[in-house]
Design a protein around this motif. Sequence first.
Motif, PDB file in Angstrom:
ATOM      1  N   GLY A   2       0.792  -1.222   0.000  1.00 48.86           N
ATOM      2  CA  GLY A   2       0.000   0.000   0.000  1.00 48.86           C
ATOM      3  C   GLY A   2       0.825   1.272   0.000  1.00 48.86           C
ATOM      4  N   LEU A   3       2.083   1.202  -0.426  1.00 52.15           N
ATOM      5  CA  LEU A   3       2.918   2.401  -0.482  1.00 52.15           C
ATOM      6  C   LEU A   3       2.538   3.237  -1.697  1.00 52.15           C
ATOM      7  CD1 LEU A   3       6.408   0.874   0.361  1.00 52.15           C
ATOM      8  CD2 LEU A   3       4.805   1.993   1.909  1.00 52.15           C
ATOM      9  N   HIS A   4       2.457   4.533  -1.510  1.00 52.82           N
ATOM     10  CA  HIS A   4       2.102   5.447  -2.595  1.00 52.82           C
ATOM     11  C   HIS A   4       3.239   6.430  -2.819  1.00 52.82           C
ATOM     12  CE1 HIS A   4      -2.000   3.989  -2.436  1.00 52.82           C
ATOM     13  NE2 HIS A   4      -1.887   4.029  -1.119  1.00 52.82           N
ATOM     14  N   GLU A  45       6.330   3.668   7.450  1.00 53.20           N
ATOM     15  CA  GLU A  45       6.245   2.890   6.211  1.00 53.20           C
ATOM     16  C   GLU A  45       7.629   2.403   5.781  1.00 53.20           C
ATOM     17  OE1 GLU A  45       2.411   4.871   3.969  1.00 53.20           O
ATOM     18  OE2 GLU A  45       4.310   5.965   3.984  1.00 53.20           O
ATOM     19  N   ALA A  46       8.642   3.251   5.931  1.00 44.96           N
ATOM     20  CA  ALA A  46      10.010   2.863   5.572  1.00 44.96           C
ATOM     21  C   ALA A  46      10.496   1.722   6.459  1.00 44.96           C
ATOM     22  CB  ALA A  46      10.947   4.065   5.688  1.00 44.96           C
ATOM     23  N   ASP A  47      10.207   1.799   7.757  1.00 41.82           N
ATOM     24  CA  ASP A  47      10.607   0.735   8.682  1.00 41.82           C
ATOM     25  C   ASP A  47       9.946  -0.590   8.320  1.00 41.82           C
ATOM     26  OD1 ASP A  47      12.203   2.531  10.060  1.00 41.82           O
ATOM     27  OD2 ASP A  47      10.677   2.930  11.608  1.00 41.82           O
ATOM     28  N   ARG A  48       8.652  -0.559   8.000  1.00 43.29           N
ATOM     29  CA  ARG A  48       7.941  -1.786   7.597  1.00 43.29           C
ATOM     30  C   ARG A  48       8.516  -2.352   6.305  1.00 43.29           C
ATOM     31  NH1 ARG A  48       1.959   0.147   7.610  1.00 43.29           N
ATOM     32  NH2 ARG A  48       2.788   0.439   5.583  1.00 43.29           N
ATOM     33  N   PHE A  49       8.849  -1.477   5.357  1.00 38.81           N
ATOM     34  CA  PHE A  49       9.420  -1.920   4.080  1.00 38.81           C
ATOM     35  C   PHE A  49      10.778  -2.580   4.291  1.00 38.81           C
ATOM     36  CE2 PHE A  49      11.818  -1.137   0.142  1.00 38.81           C
ATOM     37  CZ  PHE A  49      10.973  -1.765  -0.764  1.00 38.81           C
ATOM     38  N   ILE A  50      11.625  -1.982   5.126  1.00 42.76           N
ATOM     39  CA  ILE A  50      12.940  -2.539   5.407  1.00 42.76           C
ATOM     40  C   ILE A  50      12.809  -3.867   6.152  1.00 42.76           C
ATOM     41  CG2 ILE A  50      15.052  -2.192   6.757  1.00 42.76           C
ATOM     42  CD1 ILE A  50      14.809   0.802   5.961  1.00 42.76           C
TER      43      ILE A  50
END
Length: 57
Positions: A2-4, A45-50
Motif C-alpha cells: 500500500g505504499l504510494h 512505512e520505511a521501517d515496515r518496508f525494510i
Amino acid sequence: MGLHGGSAFRALAGFGRHGRLHEGHFLELAWDLPVETSFVITQDEADRFIDLRNHAD
C-alpha cells in the motif's frame, strides 16, 4: 504494502549491489539495466518496508 508516491527512472549508469558498474547500451538485456526507484513515505512505512526486505533474505 500500500505504499504510494513511488517513481522509477532508468539510469544512464549505476553500481549494482555487488559493486559492479552497470551501463545502458543499445543491445543490453533489459534485466541488467540500472534503475533508480524512489518513494515519498513516512518513517513508519520505511521501517515496515525494510523489515519486509530483511525477512525475505
